[in-house]
Design a protein around this motif. Structure first.
Motif, PDB file in Angstrom:
ATOM      1  N   GLU A 145       6.301   7.771  -9.831  1.00 26.85           N
ATOM      2  CA  GLU A 145       5.826   8.060  -8.488  1.00 26.85           C
ATOM      3  C   GLU A 145       4.337   8.402  -8.452  1.00 26.85           C
ATOM      4  OE1 GLU A 145       8.678  10.374  -5.939  1.00 26.85           O
ATOM      5  OE2 GLU A 145       9.714  10.591  -7.853  1.00 26.85           O
ATOM      6  N   GLY A 146       3.626   7.812  -7.477  1.00 25.99           N
ATOM      7  CA  GLY A 146       2.230   8.113  -7.236  1.00 25.99           C
ATOM      8  C   GLY A 146       2.044   8.656  -5.828  1.00 25.99           C
ATOM      9  N   LYS A 147       0.795   8.732  -5.393  1.00 30.90           N
ATOM     10  CA  LYS A 147       0.463   9.337  -4.092  1.00 30.90           C
ATOM     11  C   LYS A 147       1.147   8.623  -2.943  1.00 30.90           C
ATOM     12  CE  LYS A 147      -3.463  10.400  -1.082  1.00 30.90           C
ATOM     13  NZ  LYS A 147      -4.937  10.322  -0.913  1.00 30.90           N
TER      14      LYS A 147
ATOM     15  N   SER B  72       0.823  -1.218   0.000  1.00 30.69           N
ATOM     16  CA  SER B  72       0.000   0.000   0.000  1.00 30.69           C
ATOM     17  C   SER B  72       0.851   1.261   0.000  1.00 30.69           C
ATOM     18  CB  SER B  72      -0.951   0.000   1.202  1.00 30.69           C
ATOM     19  OG  SER B  72      -0.221  -0.143   2.408  1.00 30.69           O
ATOM     20  N   VAL B  73       2.067   1.168   0.534  1.00 30.07           N
ATOM     21  CA  VAL B  73       3.025   2.273   0.521  1.00 30.07           C
ATOM     22  C   VAL B  73       4.323   1.737  -0.063  1.00 30.07           C
ATOM     23  CG1 VAL B  73       4.404   3.863   1.936  1.00 30.07           C
ATOM     24  CG2 VAL B  73       1.994   3.462   2.486  1.00 30.07           C
ATOM     25  N   ARG B  74       4.888   2.457  -1.026  1.00 31.47           N
ATOM     26  CA  ARG B  74       6.091   1.990  -1.705  1.00 31.47           C
ATOM     27  C   ARG B  74       7.227   2.985  -1.535  1.00 31.47           C
ATOM     28  NH1 ARG B  74       0.871   1.441  -3.281  1.00 31.47           N
ATOM     29  NH2 ARG B  74       1.233   3.187  -4.692  1.00 31.47           N
TER      30      ARG B  74
ATOM     31  N   ILE C 241       2.000   5.934   5.543  1.00 32.57           N
ATOM     32  CA  ILE C 241       1.397   4.725   6.116  1.00 32.57           C
ATOM     33  C   ILE C 241       0.088   5.065   6.810  1.00 32.57           C
ATOM     34  CG2 ILE C 241       1.679   2.937   7.883  1.00 32.57           C
ATOM     35  CD1 ILE C 241       4.701   2.968   7.221  1.00 32.57           C
ATOM     36  N   ASP C 242       0.084   6.158   7.574  1.00 22.55           N
ATOM     37  CA  ASP C 242      -1.140   6.588   8.263  1.00 22.55           C
ATOM     38  C   ASP C 242      -2.239   6.928   7.256  1.00 22.55           C
ATOM     39  OD1 ASP C 242       0.094   6.252  10.702  1.00 22.55           O
ATOM     40  OD2 ASP C 242       0.628   8.373  10.945  1.00 22.55           O
ATOM     41  N   ALA C 243      -1.855   7.627   6.180  1.00 16.52           N
ATOM     42  CA  ALA C 243      -2.843   8.042   5.181  1.00 16.52           C
ATOM     43  C   ALA C 243      -3.395   6.848   4.411  1.00 16.52           C
ATOM     44  CB  ALA C 243      -2.218   9.048   4.214  1.00 16.52           C
ATOM     45  N   ALA C 244      -2.548   5.842   4.171  1.00 12.92           N
ATOM     46  CA  ALA C 244      -2.989   4.660   3.420  1.00 12.92           C
ATOM     47  C   ALA C 244      -3.975   3.824   4.222  1.00 12.92           C
ATOM     48  CB  ALA C 244      -1.783   3.821   3.010  1.00 12.92           C
ATOM     49  N   GLY C 245      -3.859   3.872   5.544  1.00 15.25           N
ATOM     50  CA  GLY C 245      -4.760   3.115   6.398  1.00 15.25           C
ATOM     51  C   GLY C 245      -4.386   1.645   6.469  1.00 15.25           C
TER      52      GLY C 245
END
Length: 254
Positions: free
Chosen positions: A189-191, A151-153, A233-237
């Motif tokens: 790169e993405g969000k 979810s986060v890269r 990480i927090d934003a991705a949930g």
């Protein structure tokens, strides 16, 4: 590069790993559980000319089969899918221009393919394909991590924004590839992607004995990025383990 050490110290460990070229080599050793200190020691000893043999020039000046033997000496005869941390390696099909994601099969053969600089090394035959360095199609394979379920890269770009004047054929080829791969980074790169870009302008492809400085630069960059990574990480949930496993298995079997 010592960016995993900085993350580990803060309780962050990768759930998936992907890589191309030398990044794929480092990812593989880490994915199979080699301690970072041992990876650093190997980097001190590793020189591309020591893991190459000369060819009668046809499709490449050198043959990198010695690299495969180097990998098997230190990790054994492994398959990619055996890695404790899920791993994918990216190569390019020199006959079609396609991106090839290597996620099963011989680890040593896949690493020979992803590190195979076209023109310098002869293409590596894998599954009926002629494969070369994956940096040509995706220098930092963040999209592969997303497909695997991350979810986060976080990626590390070893592309060079400045170039040395070439002094031989190999440096000409490497400069040409760096120019092309720098362009592939622009669209990667993405969000929920973060690209770490170490300052490597003073280092060359054939430089040896600079691993401590390079690892220190990776550690410094990772420490500076920690706050950003935590906010991503927090934003991705949170994701459930079942969701992550299902997405990964679908990717692996696809």
């Amino acid at each position: 590069m010592d960016w995993p050490k900085a993350f580990e110290e803060e309780g962050l460990k990768p759930g998936f790993l992907s890589g191309t070229s030398s990044g794929g080599l480092a990812a593989a050793f880490y994915a199979f559980g080699m301690p970072l200190e041992e990876i650093r020691d190997l980097a001190d000893k590793l020189h591309w000319l020591r893991v190459s043999t000369f060819n009668v020039p046809k499709l490449g000046l050198l043959n990198n089969s010695e690299l495969g033997r180097f990998v098997e000496k230190h990790l054994g005869s492994k398959n990619i899918e055996e890695s404790p941390i899920p791993l994918a390696l990216v190569a390019s099909d020199i006959s079609t221009g396609e991106k090839v994601i290597l996620k099963t099969g011989s680890l040593s053969q896949a690493l020979m393919a992803t590190t195979c600089i076209p023109g310098v090394f002869s293409p590596v035959q894998v599954g009926g394909r002629m494969l070369v360095d994956g940096a040509l199609v995706e220098n930092v394979p963040l999209t592969v991590l997303k497909q695997m379920g991350a979810s986060v890269r976080v990626g590390v770009s070893l592309g060079s924004e400045s170039y040395r004047k070439p002094e031989n054929l190999i440096q000409v080829i490497i400069n040409a590839i760096n120019i092309a791969t720098d362009q592939t980074n622009l669209a990667s790169e993405g969000k929920f992607d973060l690209m770490l870009k170490p300052e490597l302008q003073t280092y060359g492809f054939l430089d040896n004995g600079n691993s401590l400085k390079l690892f220190a630069e990776g550690y410094r960059l990772a420490m500076m990025a920690l706050e950003k990574v935590r906010s991503m990480i927090d934003a991705a949930g949170p994701s459930s383990l079942e969701q992550v496993e299902a997405k990964f298995l679908k990717w692996l079997r696809g």
